[in-house]
Write an enzyme that holds these catalytic residues in place. Structure first.
Site, PDB file in Angstrom:
ATOM      1  N   GLY A  56       0.777  -1.250   0.000  1.00  0.00           N
ATOM      2  CA  GLY A  56       0.000   0.000   0.000  1.00  0.00           C
ATOM      3  C   GLY A  56       0.796   1.280   0.000  1.00  0.00           C
ATOM      4  CD  GLU A 111       0.704   0.724   8.139  1.00  0.00           C
ATOM      5  OE1 GLU A 111       0.280   0.026   7.186  1.00  0.00           O
ATOM      6  OE2 GLU A 111       0.110   0.837   9.215  1.00  0.00           O
ATOM      7  CG  ASP A 112      -1.387   1.699   3.100  1.00  0.00           C
ATOM      8  OD1 ASP A 112      -1.149   1.346   4.278  1.00  0.00           O
ATOM      9  OD2 ASP A 112      -2.011   0.966   2.307  1.00  0.00           O
ATOM     10  CG  ASP A 115      -8.721   0.056   9.524  1.00  0.00           C
ATOM     11  OD1 ASP A 115      -9.485   0.760  10.196  1.00  0.00           O
ATOM     12  OD2 ASP A 115      -9.136  -0.919   8.859  1.00  0.00           O
ATOM     13  CE  LYS A 143      -9.860   3.515   7.090  1.00  0.00           C
ATOM     14  NZ  LYS A 143     -10.471   2.200   6.775  1.00  0.00           N
ATOM     15  CG  PHE A 164     -12.364  -0.060   2.205  1.00  0.00           C
ATOM     16  CD1 PHE A 164     -11.677  -0.759   3.188  1.00  0.00           C
ATOM     17  CD2 PHE A 164     -11.935  -0.180   0.887  1.00  0.00           C
ATOM     18  CE1 PHE A 164     -10.598  -1.563   2.877  1.00  0.00           C
ATOM     19  CE2 PHE A 164     -10.851  -0.981   0.561  1.00  0.00           C
ATOM     20  CZ  PHE A 164     -10.188  -1.677   1.553  1.00  0.00           C
ATOM     21  CG  ASP A 171      -5.496  -3.362  -1.925  1.00  0.00           C
ATOM     22  OD1 ASP A 171      -5.010  -2.892  -0.881  1.00  0.00           O
ATOM     23  OD2 ASP A 171      -5.936  -4.524  -2.006  1.00  0.00           O
ATOM     24  NE  ARG A 177      -2.077  -2.849  -4.486  1.00  0.00           N
ATOM     25  CZ  ARG A 177      -2.163  -3.040  -3.172  1.00  0.00           C
ATOM     26  NH1 ARG A 177      -2.085  -2.020  -2.352  1.00  0.00           N
ATOM     27  NH2 ARG A 177      -2.341  -4.247  -2.683  1.00  0.00           N
TER      28      ARG A 177
HETATM   29  P1  IMP Z   1      -4.496  -2.158  10.341  1.00  0.00           P
HETATM   30  O1  IMP Z   1      -3.567  -3.290  10.653  1.00  0.00           O
HETATM   31  O2  IMP Z   1      -5.933  -2.484  10.639  1.00  0.00           O
HETATM   32  O3  IMP Z   1      -4.079  -0.833  10.951  1.00  0.00           O
HETATM   33  O4  IMP Z   1      -4.528  -1.991   8.779  1.00  0.00           O
HETATM   34  C1  IMP Z   1      -3.434  -1.604   8.080  1.00  0.00           C
HETATM   35  C2  IMP Z   1      -3.462  -2.082   6.645  1.00  0.00           C
HETATM   36  O5  IMP Z   1      -4.759  -2.479   6.198  1.00  0.00           O
HETATM   37  C3  IMP Z   1      -3.043  -0.937   5.768  1.00  0.00           C
HETATM   38  O6  IMP Z   1      -1.643  -0.917   5.575  1.00  0.00           O
HETATM   39  C4  IMP Z   1      -3.822  -1.204   4.498  1.00  0.00           C
HETATM   40  O7  IMP Z   1      -3.078  -2.021   3.616  1.00  0.00           O
HETATM   41  C5  IMP Z   1      -5.059  -1.933   4.943  1.00  0.00           C
HETATM   42  N1  IMP Z   1      -6.208  -0.999   5.079  1.00  0.00           N
HETATM   43  C6  IMP Z   1      -6.752  -0.517   6.200  1.00  0.00           C
HETATM   44  N2  IMP Z   1      -7.765   0.323   5.953  1.00  0.00           N
HETATM   45  C7  IMP Z   1      -7.838   0.410   4.601  1.00  0.00           C
HETATM   46  C8  IMP Z   1      -8.692   1.160   3.703  1.00  0.00           C
HETATM   47  O8  IMP Z   1      -9.582   1.956   4.069  1.00  0.00           O
HETATM   48  N3  IMP Z   1      -8.455   0.969   2.378  1.00  0.00           N
HETATM   49  C9  IMP Z   1      -7.489   0.149   1.899  1.00  0.00           C
HETATM   50  N4  IMP Z   1      -6.684  -0.563   2.696  1.00  0.00           N
HETATM   51  C10 IMP Z   1      -6.856  -0.433   4.044  1.00  0.00           C
HETATM   52 MG    MG Z   2      -4.072  -3.551   1.442  1.00  0.00          MG
END
Ligand code: IMP
Ligand code: MG
Length: 185
Positions: A56, A111-112, A115, A143, A164, A171, A177
């Site tokens: 990402g 990081e992108d 979440d 977020k 989302f 993606d 992407r």
């Molecule tokens: P986390 O581990 O829940 O913080 O999620 C992190 C990863 O989940 C990110 O690096 C993204 O690749 C993916 N992700 C989380 N939220 C989104 C979203 O809204 N759109 C796309 N990818 C997401």
């Molecule tokens: Mg992803």
């Protein structure tokens, strides 16, 4: 590129976007600010390794490093916390480990989007074990819904809505992407 232009439609394969959340100009301006702040933050004579979390972050990282005006190294790691759904599975796997030695270097993990925070909470301790000189996090989007983060990111592009999001590297099932902006589906 706009929300309903031929260029956008070509990349969406017919699917409609809800709205553009951060357009190309907003993203570029914020990335430039972040690059300047990061340039300022590290002593010029100490080694900086920018570590991109794939996939990402690849577009954000490519733009960000060009806004950092100092010597740096780039490496990547691959972790996977999502299957092809839009909800977190809570499980994080390391699929690719950086080749670079982290010891003694300033490490900036890019990081992108943050979440649930599961990915970072899992990765930060793993990277700390390699004894970097410092370890900071930089996320394009946050977020702000994570219950507990082992480390707060030092640099955040935007506090994102808890929808989302796709585009600019993000993606949905590996699609979209290549949109040049951040949008909600
Ligand atoms: P986390 O581990 O829940 O913080 O999620 C992190 C990863 O989940 C990110 O690096 C993204 O690749 C993916 N992700 C989380 N939220 C989104 C979203 O809204 N759109 C796309 N990818 C997401
Ligand atoms: Mg992803």
């Amino acid at each position: 590129m706009g929300i309903d232009t031929p260029e956008t439609r070509a990349r969406m394969g017919g699917l409609a976007l809800k709205r553009i959340v951060y357009d190309e100009d907003q993203v570029a301006a914020r990335v430039a600010e972040m690059g300047a702040a990061i340039t300022e933050a590290y002593p010029a004579d100490e080694e900086l390794l920018v570590l991109g979390l794939l996939k990402g972050s690849f577009i954000f990282l490519a733009d960000l490093v060009r806004q950092i005006e100092r010597p740096l190294y780039v490496d990547f790691l691959v972790a996977s916390s999502y299957g092809s759904s839009t909800t977190s599975s809570g499980e994080v796997r390391l699929l690719y480990d950086p080749e670079a030695d982290l010891e003694g270097k300033h490490v900036l993990l890019v990081e992108d989007i943050i979440d649930s925070g599961t990915t970072l909470n899992r990765l930060v301790p793993l990277l700390e074990e390699r004894r970097p000189r410092s370890l900071e996090l930089c996320a394009l989007l946050h977020k702000r819904i994570a219950k507990e983060l082992v480390r707060e990111p030092r640099w955040v592009g935007f506090d994102a809505p808890s929808e989302f999001l796709i585009g600019y590297g993000l993606d949905f099932s590996e699609n979209y992407r290549n949109l040049p902006f951040v949008a909600s589906l």
